[in-house]
Motif scaffolding. Structure first.
Motif, PDB file in Angstrom:
ATOM      1  N   LEU A  74      41.774  44.690  29.516  1.00 36.52           N
ATOM      2  CA  LEU A  74      41.072  43.451  29.163  1.00 36.52           C
ATOM      3  C   LEU A  74      39.493  43.040  29.584  1.00 36.52           C
ATOM      4  CD1 LEU A  74      44.785  40.396  29.468  1.00 36.52           C
ATOM      5  CD2 LEU A  74      42.615  42.050  27.117  1.00 36.52           C
ATOM      6  N   ASP A  75      38.876  42.931  29.806  1.00 32.11           N
ATOM      7  CA  ASP A  75      37.936  42.488  29.813  1.00 32.11           C
ATOM      8  C   ASP A  75      38.061  41.899  31.181  1.00 32.11           C
ATOM      9  OD1 ASP A  75      34.354  41.668  29.843  1.00 32.11           O
ATOM     10  OD2 ASP A  75      35.298  40.260  30.654  1.00 32.11           O
ATOM     11  N   PRO A  76      37.673  41.845  32.247  1.00 34.53           N
ATOM     12  CA  PRO A  76      37.813  41.577  33.621  1.00 34.53           C
ATOM     13  C   PRO A  76      37.579  40.320  33.975  1.00 34.53           C
ATOM     14  CG  PRO A  76      36.568  43.841  34.077  1.00 34.53           C
ATOM     15  CD  PRO A  76      36.341  43.540  32.435  1.00 34.53           C
ATOM     16  N   LEU A  77      36.690  39.708  33.304  1.00 38.11           N
ATOM     17  CA  LEU A  77      36.873  38.250  33.156  1.00 38.11           C
ATOM     18  C   LEU A  77      37.916  36.525  32.737  1.00 38.11           C
ATOM     19  CD1 LEU A  77      35.258  35.817  34.311  1.00 38.11           C
ATOM     20  CD2 LEU A  77      33.997  35.581  32.614  1.00 38.11           C
ATOM     21  N   ALA A  78      38.508  38.164  31.270  1.00 42.42           N
ATOM     22  CA  ALA A  78      39.675  37.306  31.039  1.00 42.42           C
ATOM     23  C   ALA A  78      41.237  38.074  31.631  1.00 42.42           C
ATOM     24  CB  ALA A  78      39.820  38.794  29.087  1.00 42.42           C
ATOM     25  N   ASP A  79      40.631  38.943  32.660  1.00 39.31           N
ATOM     26  CA  ASP A  79      41.789  39.047  33.668  1.00 39.31           C
ATOM     27  C   ASP A  79      42.190  38.651  34.209  1.00 39.31           C
ATOM     28  OD1 ASP A  79      44.343  40.768  34.262  1.00 39.31           O
ATOM     29  OD2 ASP A  79      42.857  41.939  35.593  1.00 39.31           O
ATOM     30  N   LEU A  80      40.923  37.571  34.737  1.00 40.79           N
ATOM     31  CA  LEU A  80      40.404  36.891  36.111  1.00 40.79           C
ATOM     32  C   LEU A  80      41.974  35.477  35.110  1.00 40.79           C
ATOM     33  CD1 LEU A  80      39.948  35.104  38.768  1.00 40.79           C
ATOM     34  CD2 LEU A  80      38.101  35.248  37.218  1.00 40.79           C
ATOM     35  N   VAL A  81      41.991  35.841  33.643  1.00 45.50           N
ATOM     36  CA  VAL A  81      42.789  33.793  33.526  1.00 45.50           C
ATOM     37  C   VAL A  81      43.996  34.738  33.489  1.00 45.50           C
ATOM     38  CG1 VAL A  81      43.062  33.954  31.228  1.00 45.50           C
ATOM     39  CG2 VAL A  81      40.805  33.957  31.349  1.00 45.50           C
ATOM     40  N   ARG A  82      43.709  35.743  33.198  1.00 49.03           N
ATOM     41  CA  ARG A  82      45.278  35.989  33.871  1.00 49.03           C
ATOM     42  C   ARG A  82      46.235  35.797  34.802  1.00 49.03           C
ATOM     43  NH1 ARG A  82      48.600  40.734  33.924  1.00 49.03           N
ATOM     44  NH2 ARG A  82      47.332  42.710  34.626  1.00 49.03           N
ATOM     45  N   ALA A  83      45.050  35.979  36.345  1.00 50.84           N
ATOM     46  CA  ALA A  83      45.240  35.880  37.407  1.00 50.84           C
ATOM     47  C   ALA A  83      45.549  34.319  37.704  1.00 50.84           C
ATOM     48  CB  ALA A  83      44.388  36.245  38.781  1.00 50.84           C
ATOM     49  N   GLN A  84      44.707  33.209  36.937  1.00 49.75           N
ATOM     50  CA  GLN A  84      44.557  32.170  36.889  1.00 49.75           C
ATOM     51  C   GLN A  84      46.347  31.425  36.303  1.00 49.75           C
ATOM     52  OE1 GLN A  84      41.184  30.938  34.538  1.00 49.75           O
ATOM     53  NE2 GLN A  84      40.630  31.012  36.182  1.00 49.75           N
ATOM     54  N   ARG A  85      46.370  32.407  35.659  1.00 52.46           N
ATOM     55  CA  ARG A  85      48.116  31.756  35.038  1.00 52.46           C
ATOM     56  C   ARG A  85      48.971  32.396  36.554  1.00 52.46           C
ATOM     57  NH1 ARG A  85      49.195  34.356  30.429  1.00 52.46           N
ATOM     58  NH2 ARG A  85      51.532  33.105  30.843  1.00 52.46           N
ATOM     59  N   LEU A  86      48.503  33.417  36.744  1.00 51.39           N
ATOM     60  CA  LEU A  86      50.244  33.397  38.198  1.00 51.39           C
ATOM     61  C   LEU A  86      49.658  32.420  39.072  1.00 51.39           C
ATOM     62  CD1 LEU A  86      51.679  35.415  38.926  1.00 51.39           C
ATOM     63  CD2 LEU A  86      49.400  36.877  40.016  1.00 51.39           C
ATOM     64  N   ALA A  87      48.300  31.804  39.148  1.00 47.88           N
ATOM     65  CA  ALA A  87      48.608  30.845  40.276  1.00 47.88           C
ATOM     66  C   ALA A  87      49.366  29.951  40.082  1.00 47.88           C
ATOM     67  CB  ALA A  87      46.954  30.594  40.701  1.00 47.88           C
ATOM     68  N   VAL A  88      49.258  29.570  38.633  1.00 42.33           N
ATOM     69  CA  VAL A  88      50.071  28.027  38.386  1.00 42.33           C
ATOM     70  C   VAL A  88      51.508  28.417  38.955  1.00 42.33           C
ATOM     71  CG1 VAL A  88      50.260  27.206  36.191  1.00 42.33           C
ATOM     72  CG2 VAL A  88      47.893  27.080  36.769  1.00 42.33           C
ATOM     73  N   ALA A  89      51.815  29.702  37.799  1.00 41.97           N
ATOM     74  CA  ALA A  89      53.221  30.044  37.791  1.00 41.97           C
ATOM     75  C   ALA A  89      54.210  29.972  38.753  1.00 41.97           C
ATOM     76  CB  ALA A  89      53.397  31.243  36.884  1.00 41.97           C
ATOM     77  N   VAL A  90      53.303  30.310  39.641  1.00 50.85           N
ATOM     78  CA  VAL A  90      53.757  31.273  41.230  1.00 50.85           C
ATOM     79  C   VAL A  90      53.974  29.296  41.736  1.00 50.85           C
ATOM     80  CG1 VAL A  90      53.623  31.750  43.786  1.00 50.85           C
ATOM     81  CG2 VAL A  90      53.137  33.345  41.877  1.00 50.85           C
ATOM     82  N   ALA A  91      52.871  28.641  41.960  1.00 53.33           N
ATOM     83  CA  ALA A  91      53.322  27.639  42.378  1.00 53.33           C
ATOM     84  C   ALA A  91      54.121  26.298  42.030  1.00 53.33           C
ATOM     85  CB  ALA A  91      51.474  26.607  42.310  1.00 53.33           C
ATOM     86  N   GLU A  92      54.273  26.681  40.237  1.00 60.38           N
ATOM     87  CA  GLU A  92      55.654  25.819  39.639  1.00 60.38           C
ATOM     88  C   GLU A  92      56.744  25.746  39.740  1.00 60.38           C
ATOM     89  OE1 GLU A  92      53.059  23.665  36.746  1.00 60.38           O
ATOM     90  OE2 GLU A  92      54.059  25.014  36.058  1.00 60.38           O
ATOM     91  N   ALA A  93      56.531  27.453  40.824  1.00 58.73           N
ATOM     92  CA  ALA A  93      58.021  28.036  41.350  1.00 58.73           C
ATOM     93  C   ALA A  93      58.718  27.942  42.554  1.00 58.73           C
ATOM     94  CB  ALA A  93      58.118  29.588  40.837  1.00 58.73           C
ATOM     95  N   GLN A  94      57.496  27.510  42.760  1.00 56.40           N
ATOM     96  CA  GLN A  94      57.858  27.055  44.411  1.00 56.40           C
ATOM     97  C   GLN A  94      58.088  25.069  44.731  1.00 56.40           C
ATOM     98  OE1 GLN A  94      55.453  29.111  47.894  1.00 56.40           O
ATOM     99  NE2 GLN A  94      54.195  29.384  45.688  1.00 56.40           N
ATOM    100  N   GLY A  95      58.431  24.766  43.131  1.00 47.27           N
ATOM    101  CA  GLY A  95      58.390  23.240  43.611  1.00 47.27           C
ATOM    102  C   GLY A  95      56.301  22.621  43.710  1.00 47.27           C
ATOM    103  N   LEU A  96      55.676  23.646  43.143  1.00 44.50           N
ATOM    104  CA  LEU A  96      53.816  22.781  44.187  1.00 44.50           C
ATOM    105  C   LEU A  96      53.390  22.079  42.461  1.00 44.50           C
ATOM    106  CD1 LEU A  96      53.229  25.644  46.942  1.00 44.50           C
ATOM    107  CD2 LEU A  96      54.296  22.933  47.130  1.00 44.50           C
ATOM    108  N   ASN A  97      52.804  21.485  42.821  1.00 39.96           N
ATOM    109  CA  ASN A  97      51.615  21.008  41.738  1.00 39.96           C
ATOM    110  C   ASN A  97      50.445  21.777  41.787  1.00 39.96           C
ATOM    111  OD1 ASN A  97      50.620  19.510  40.079  1.00 39.96           O
ATOM    112  ND2 ASN A  97      51.109  17.314  39.766  1.00 39.96           N
ATOM    113  N   PRO A  98      50.007  22.150  40.979  1.00 42.82           N
ATOM    114  CA  PRO A  98      48.755  22.262  40.945  1.00 42.82           C
ATOM    115  C   PRO A  98      47.884  22.306  41.095  1.00 42.82           C
ATOM    116  CG  PRO A  98      49.692  23.442  39.276  1.00 42.82           C
ATOM    117  CD  PRO A  98      50.659  23.212  39.938  1.00 42.82           C
ATOM    118  N   ASP A  99      48.045  20.790  40.633  1.00 39.39           N
ATOM    119  CA  ASP A  99      46.874  20.060  39.981  1.00 39.39           C
ATOM    120  C   ASP A  99      46.183  19.235  41.132  1.00 39.39           C
ATOM    121  OD1 ASP A  99      46.617  20.098  37.677  1.00 39.39           O
ATOM    122  OD2 ASP A  99      48.241  18.640  36.742  1.00 39.39           O
ATOM    123  N   THR A 100      47.321  19.241  42.504  1.00 39.66           N
ATOM    124  CA  THR A 100      47.042  18.435  43.895  1.00 39.66           C
ATOM    125  C   THR A 100      47.538  19.695  45.220  1.00 39.66           C
ATOM    126  OG1 THR A 100      49.496  18.107  43.967  1.00 39.66           O
ATOM    127  CG2 THR A 100      48.023  15.938  42.895  1.00 39.66           C
TER     128      THR A 100
END
Length: 307
Positions: A266-292
């Motif tokens: 993917l375009d590297p900027l689009a790949d950053l979108v994947r990394a953003q999604r990963l950050a949310v997924a990892v947060a929620e897997a730990q019971g964290l809210n990425p909004d806070t």
């Protein structure tokens, strides 16, 4: 699928990138002119986008370009223009630079809010209200600012060879949003992000997103520096994530020591979108809210900042 504000804003990025490109003529007065010697400033995520743009602009032949954290701006250097990136328009360090430079060098700014002090301190302002965010953690504003810069270079025939158009990047971002994240990546205990040239700024940003949203153990390096020490952290349960093309042989070295390699066409900027999604997924897997996110606010305003 996550329904947090952060996730919703991440999913909107193909739309905001296209809108940035479509509305480019409204914003060019705030952007560098061909041949100018330019400094781009920001804080946190905005600084990392400045680093990416500076490399894109200079390597595309549009003009000499430096990028600085606003708190480290070198006032003794001479520039034809200084451009600030500030989502909130209230970040103390950015406002201090613009205030000190006022009347001595042309300044521009990219912001999301037209009711903030940056409107009075910068000579020209590009307002990307359509990319503003409710989230503390920056995602779409920062990438949309970089999309605007890329659209400008594209319009001026100054995109470096091999860098895609904004439309192509937006199509890749749609793929990044719909493709599943590998389970061994989601379950990893440590992440090292790598980039070369303009994608080094993206690697830094990916690491920051993982720390902000999920409190994850992350590092980021220029890809060629990885062998000079950082590879020692690699092993089973740990991910090495490359933005764009990695140096020859590096993938084999990661696998040889048992690490998990994440690469993408993917375009590297689009790949950053994947990394953003990963950050949310990892947060929620730990019971964290990425909004806070812990210890963070939407804008850093310092009472003792020197204007």
């Amino acid at each position: 699928m996550s329904t947090t504000r952060t996730a919703v804003e991440i999913a909107s990025q193909p739309t905001t990138w296209r809108q940035a490109a479509r509305t480019l003529p409204q914003h060019t007065s705030a952007l560098p002119r061909r041949g100018e010697r330019v400094a781009v400033i920001g804080c946190g995520t905005s600084w990392f986008m400045a680093l990416a743009y500076a490399e894109l602009r200079e390597s595309g032949g549009h003009g000499e370009t430096d990028a600085f954290a606003a708190s480290e701006f070198p006032y003794g250097r001479r520039y034809d223009r200084v451009v600030a990136i500030t989502r909130s328009g209230t970040t103390s360090e950015v406002l201090a630079v613009l205030s000190r430079l006022r009347g001595t060098v042309p300044t521009g700014a990219i912001t999301a809010d037209p009711t903030t002090p940056v409107m009075d301190l910068a000579d020209e302002v590009a307002v990307l209200e359509f990319a503003d965010e409710e989230s503390v953690v920056q995602t779409r504003f920062a990438t949309t600012a970089l999309a605007l810069f890329r659209a400008h270079l594209e319009a001026e025939d100054a995109l470096p060879e091999g860098v895609a158009t904004v439309e192509e990047a937006a199509r890749d971002a749609e793929l990044a949003l719909s493709s599943p994240l590998a389970e061994d990546v989601r379950a990893a205990e440590q992440f090292t992000f790598l980039g070369m040239g303009w994608t080094y700024g993206l690697a830094l940003e990916a690491g920051l997103k993982m720390r902000e949203a999920a409190g994850a153990w992350t590092e980021a390096y220029p890809a060629m520096e990885y062998r000079h020490g950082p590879i020692s952290i690699t092993g089973p349960g740990r991910v090495t994530w490359g933005f764009g093309t990695l140096p020859a042989g590096l993938a084999d070295e990661v696998r040889k020591v048992g690490g998990t390699l994440s690469e993408s066409d993917l375009d590297p900027l689009a790949d950053l979108v994947r990394a953003q999604r990963l950050a949310v997924a990892v947060a929620e897997a730990q019971g964290l809210n990425p909004d806070t996110p812990r210890n963070l606010t939407r804008s850093v305003v310092l009472a003792d900042a020197q204007a």
